[in-house]
Structures are given as structure tokens and as C-alpha cells.
Design a protein around this motif. Structure first.
Motif, PDB file in Angstrom:
ATOM      1  N   UNK A  17      -6.110  14.951  -3.884  1.00  0.00           N
ATOM      2  CA  UNK A  17      -5.634  13.922  -2.968  1.00  0.00           C
ATOM      3  C   UNK A  17      -6.473  12.664  -3.194  1.00  0.00           C
ATOM      4  N   UNK A  18      -5.800  11.541  -3.399  1.00  0.00           N
ATOM      5  CA  UNK A  18      -6.525  10.274  -3.572  1.00  0.00           C
ATOM      6  C   UNK A  18      -5.666   9.129  -3.048  1.00  0.00           C
ATOM      7  N   UNK A  19      -6.318   8.000  -2.802  1.00  0.00           N
ATOM      8  CA  UNK A  19      -5.603   6.827  -2.308  1.00  0.00           C
ATOM      9  C   UNK A  19      -4.688   6.269  -3.394  1.00  0.00           C
ATOM     10  N   UNK A  20      -3.487   5.859  -2.998  1.00  0.00           N
ATOM     11  CA  UNK A  20      -2.643   5.063  -3.874  1.00  0.00           C
ATOM     12  C   UNK A  20      -3.199   3.642  -3.876  1.00  0.00           C
ATOM     13  N   UNK A  21      -2.666   2.779  -4.733  1.00  0.00           N
ATOM     14  CA  UNK A  21      -3.115   1.390  -4.732  1.00  0.00           C
ATOM     15  C   UNK A  21      -2.848   0.745  -3.374  1.00  0.00           C
ATOM     16  N   UNK A  22      -1.720   1.085  -2.785  1.00  0.00           N
ATOM     17  CA  UNK A  22      -1.401   0.562  -1.451  1.00  0.00           C
ATOM     18  C   UNK A  22      -2.373   1.124  -0.419  1.00  0.00           C
ATOM     19  N   UNK A  23      -2.629   2.426  -0.495  1.00  0.00           N
ATOM     20  CA  UNK A  23      -3.545   3.048   0.445  1.00  0.00           C
ATOM     21  C   UNK A  23      -4.958   2.510   0.336  1.00  0.00           C
ATOM     22  N   UNK A  24      -5.344   2.183  -0.889  1.00  0.00           N
ATOM     23  CA  UNK A  24      -6.691   1.644  -1.138  1.00  0.00           C
ATOM     24  C   UNK A  24      -6.897   0.343  -0.346  1.00  0.00           C
ATOM     25  N   UNK A  25      -5.813  -0.418  -0.171  1.00  0.00           N
ATOM     26  CA  UNK A  25      -5.898  -1.692   0.548  1.00  0.00           C
ATOM     27  C   UNK A  25      -5.678  -1.543   2.051  1.00  0.00           C
ATOM     28  N   UNK A  26      -5.289  -0.332   2.485  1.00  0.00           N
ATOM     29  CA  UNK A  26      -5.052  -0.092   3.904  1.00  0.00           C
ATOM     30  C   UNK A  26      -5.792   1.167   4.361  1.00  0.00           C
ATOM     31  N   UNK A  27      -7.049   1.248   3.965  1.00  0.00           N
ATOM     32  CA  UNK A  27      -7.832   2.453   4.257  1.00  0.00           C
ATOM     33  C   UNK A  27      -7.995   2.667   5.765  1.00  0.00           C
ATOM     34  N   UNK A  28      -8.154   1.581   6.521  1.00  0.00           N
ATOM     35  CA  UNK A  28      -8.294   1.725   7.975  1.00  0.00           C
ATOM     36  C   UNK A  28      -7.050   2.380   8.584  1.00  0.00           C
ATOM     37  N   UNK A  29      -5.873   2.045   8.059  1.00  0.00           N
ATOM     38  CA  UNK A  29      -4.630   2.626   8.568  1.00  0.00           C
ATOM     39  C   UNK A  29      -4.584   4.125   8.293  1.00  0.00           C
ATOM     40  N   UNK A  30      -5.116   4.527   7.142  1.00  0.00           N
ATOM     41  CA  UNK A  30      -5.171   5.954   6.817  1.00  0.00           C
ATOM     42  C   UNK A  30      -6.102   6.674   7.798  1.00  0.00           C
ATOM     43  N   UNK A  31      -7.294   6.120   8.004  1.00  0.00           N
ATOM     44  CA  UNK A  31      -8.292   6.794   8.837  1.00  0.00           C
ATOM     45  C   UNK A  31      -7.820   6.952  10.276  1.00  0.00           C
ATOM     46  N   UNK A  32      -7.051   5.965  10.761  1.00  0.00           N
ATOM     47  CA  UNK A  32      -6.554   6.049  12.135  1.00  0.00           C
ATOM     48  C   UNK A  32      -5.736   7.317  12.374  1.00  0.00           C
ATOM     49  N   UNK A  33      -5.066   7.796  11.323  1.00  0.00           N
ATOM     50  CA  UNK A  33      -4.211   8.974  11.457  1.00  0.00           C
ATOM     51  C   UNK A  33      -5.024  10.263  11.635  1.00  0.00           C
ATOM     52  N   UNK A  34      -6.313  10.228  11.257  1.00  0.00           N
ATOM     53  CA  UNK A  34      -7.120  11.431  11.315  1.00  0.00           C
ATOM     54  C   UNK A  34      -8.013  11.481  12.566  1.00  0.00           C
ATOM     55  N   UNK A  35      -7.898  10.477  13.446  1.00  0.00           N
ATOM     56  CA  UNK A  35      -8.705  10.474  14.664  1.00  0.00           C
ATOM     57  C   UNK A  35      -8.220  11.590  15.588  1.00  0.00           C
ATOM     58  N   UNK A  36      -9.150  12.427  15.979  1.00  0.00           N
ATOM     59  CA  UNK A  36      -8.784  13.599  16.794  1.00  0.00           C
ATOM     60  C   UNK A  36      -8.407  13.185  18.218  1.00  0.00           C
TER      61      UNK A  36
END
Length: 384
Positions: free
Chosen positions: A365-384
Motif C-alpha cells: 500500500x502506498x500513496x498515489x501521486x494524488x494522495x501524496x498531495x492530499x496526505x491530510x485527507x487520507x489521515x483524517x479517514x483513520x481517526x478513531x
């Protein structure tokens, strides 16, 4: 939830914090303090070694230390004799790996660079030099005590002293900086051929002079152009980006920092130093912190604190670190350093893959180019 007690536990590093600088830079939010009197080298080294011994005994450390990083502050203000006593003391107390990486942070001032040969002689094998810019106007704005000529001389001195693993810190997005000036800094750095370049954006952090009195920075669109152009030049010159702000020649990544991002363990000694120790997975992973103020640390006043990471927070803590790396992560590694199964990353993991923010390929599992630029948006999904 069942414990995962299988060995080995995560790789272990050692971070050592030396908190003094010649002066405090206006952008710096690290635990650093301007020198107001002669450095207490002897007593501080004694305190560091006592600190390490207590940590080893309290956490029953019997794993080898793979990397040592001496940061600050400006650790190169200390004498080579003091550093040698520190390293000899560590060797007596801890099990050290044969291929130990020892990094020392240094500033390019003449006072520090004249010691490089002695630092190399005592076993320090990686030097990280805080250049920030090769432009004298920008160096003055950043409050640096060196000029561009001293920066060039420091790198030359490092090579001449026998260092073949050198990192240069560079900033972009500086007050009044143009695209030409940003690229010129990168061009100058790659011509010096260090093994590693840290290329990161100036940010106005809380509790800094720049945050209180903000300078005028380039527009966000211009800063993005600086970043893209710098990254392109670094790639063309053989520097592979392996982390958000880290670029290395083949085989020259910073192993100590990579261990942080891979959710490895590390002891932290010194004023304000942080640590992370896995005692049992997943229910006994500890974060530690030492007293921030040097005078309190030296007097051992409220010298340390520790907190157990809540199991529910482990998925977020893991991805927050690991997704900084271009290489991504595997299910096997996630289980090995957290003791948790992949189901604890769901449904956020699948949501990110389906949204094109993460890529799953060849069990990684790794960031896509789009995900690399929106890392904060990814992390928000994992907040318990």
C-alpha cells in the motif's frame, strides 16, 4: 485482543538531544536555547549517560541499537572530546549493531567545521549540515550565523575530513524568494554532490518569532512551483525522493529517520528528547519525553514522562508515519510493528484505495501521486 509476542521487536535507534545554539533562529520551533554562558559539556554528558542507563534498565532493553542521531540545537558546538566520551559511554552501556549509523547535526560556521576531522576520527560517520540557503540575503533573513562562502567551505571540509555520507538541509518558500533563487540553491547543492539532501518548505510554526511577526512569503502557487522544479532537478541529478522532504543517492537514505517513519523504536535522551519503545504488541507501546528546559534536565527535575499508546490510536499513528515514505507498507510489516491485523485499518484503507488516494500493488500500500498531495485527507479517514 490477543497479544502478539513474536520476536523480533521493531528496530531500535537512539536519539540524543543537545539543546544549545549560538542564537535562536526566528523560524525554529525545536527545543533549542541560545548560549548565554560556557556550555556545560561535562555535566551534560554525565546526565545523558545516566539518562540512557535508566532507560535501558527501566525498559529492559536488550536489543542492539542500529542508529544514533545527535540532534539539537547545534550539537557540533560540543567538543570532539566530549562527543568521544559520550560515544564511549554508550558503548559500555548498550549493545550496538556492527553497521551502526551515527549522525551528527552541524552548522556551517567556521568554529564547528574546523572540528569535522575530529568528529570523523571518533566514529561519527554521517554529517547533517544545516545550510538552508546559499543566498546571503536569505540567510540573513533566516537569522543564520553563517554566510554562503562558509556553507561551501563547510561541505568541502566535511569531504576532506573523510565523510562520505553527508546531508545538506535546504529550505524553499523563503521570504522574498524567486523561482530562480530557489533553483539556484538546489543547483549549488547538487554540484557539491552530498549523499543526501533534505528539501523542505519554510513553515511558520507556533511559538516562533516568525509566527509572532510573520514575514511576507511567496504565494502558495509560487511555492508549489519552487517545490516541483526543485524535485525535478533533484531527480535528474540522481537523488531519489524516498520521504516527503528527503532525497538520497543510491544506498544513502538516512536509516535513523527511516526507522521513525517505519514505526520503529527509539530511545530518546537529552533535554526534551522523545522516545518510543515497544514492550509487548499491541498493548504496551510506550512514548517517552524528557524535561525540556536544560536546567531542569540537568537537575533531573520531573526528568521524564511516559504514556502508553492507546490500541485504538495505533492504526492512525502507523499510517501517519509510514505514508510519509514513498515505498509504502505491507500487511506483514503492519502486523510486525503494531501487533494488529489488517482489519484494524478498515474501512479507511479500502476507502482510500477506491478513491485513488492509495495504490495497492504487489502486496504494498502506498500513496498515489494524488494522495501524496492530499496526505491530510487520507489521515483524517483513520481517526478513531
Amino acid at each position: 485482543m490477543n497479544r502478539l509476542l513474536t520476536q523480533p521487536l521493531p528496530t531500535l535507534g537512539l536519539y540524543i538531544h543537545i539543546p544549545w545554539c549560538i542564537q535562536k533562529c526566528p523560524y525554529c520551533d525545536f527545543n533549542s536555547h541560545a548560549m548565554k554562558e560556557p556550555l556545560p559539556e561535562t555535566v551534560y554528558i554525565d546526565t545523558l549517560l545516566n539518562d540512557l542507563q535508566r532507560d535501558i534498565e527501566e525498559w529492559e532493553i536488550n536489543r542492539p541499537i542500529e542508529t544514533i542521531f545527535i540532534g539539537g540545537g547545534t550539537p557540533s558546538l560540543f567538543s570532539a572530546q566530549a562527543m568521544e566520551r559520550l560515544l564511549n559511554g554508550i558503548q559500555k552501556q548498550a549493545l550496538l549493531a556492527e553497521n551502526l549509523e551515527i549522525t551528527l547535526e552541524a552548522n556551517p560556521g567556521t568554529f564547528e567545521s574546523d572540528k569535522f576531522a575530529d568528529f570523523r576520527r571518533i566514529g561519527i560517520n554521517r554529517l547533517s549540515i544545516g545550510i538552508q540557503s546559499f543566498n546571503d540575503r536569505h540567510l540573513k533573513t533566516l537569522g543564520r550565523v553563517h554566510n554562503s562562502a562558509e556553507a561551501m567551505r563547510a561541505v568541502e571540509m566535511a569531504f576532506r575530513s573523510g565523510f562520505d555520507n553527508i546531508n545538506l538541509d535546504l529550505m524553499f518558500g523563503l521570504p522574498g524568494q524567486s523561482l530562480h533563487e530557489a533553483i539556484e540553491d538546489v543547483e549549488t547543492a547538487v554540484k557539491l554532490s552530498p549523499a543526501h539532501i533534505s528539501y523542505y518548505q519554510l513553515t511558520l510554526e507556533p511559538n516562533t518569532w516568525f509566527h509572532k511577526f510573520p514575514p511576507s512569503l511567496p504565494q502558495d502557487e509560487d511555492i508549489y512551483r519552487f517545490q516541483q522544479a526543485g524535485q525535478r532537478l533533484l531527480s535528474e541529478q540522481g537523488y531519489r525522493q524516498y520521504e516527503i522532504s528527503a532525497y538520497a543517492q543510491q544506498g544513502k537514505i538516512c536509516r535513523h529517520n527511516q526507522n521513525y517513519w517505519r514505526f520503529g523504536d527509539y530511545l530518546g535522551i537529552g533535554a526534551g528528547a522523545h522516545g518510543k519503545i515497544s514492550l509487548a504488541l499491541p498493548d504496551n507501546i510506550i512514548r517517552t519525553m524528557k524535561s525540556k528546559r536544560p536546567e531542569h534536565y540537568l537537575q533531573q527535575q520531573d526528568s521524564k514522562s511516559s504514556v502508553k499508546i492507546d490500541i485504538a490510536q495505533l492504526p492512525l499513528e502507523f499510517v501517519m508515519n509510514h505514508l510519509r515514505l514513498k515505498s509504502g507498507f505491507t500487511a506483514k510489516h503492519y502486523r510486525a510493528v503494531t501487533g494488529l491485523g489488517m482489519e484494524t485499518l478498515e474501512p479507511a484503507l479500502s476507502e482510500c484505495v477506491n478513491a485513488g488516494l492509495l495504490i495497492y500493488d504487489n502486496e504494498i500500500y502506498r500513496c498515489s501521486e494524488r494522495g501524496w498531495n492530499f496526505l491530510d485527507s487520507i489521515l483524517e479517514k483513520f481517526i478513531a
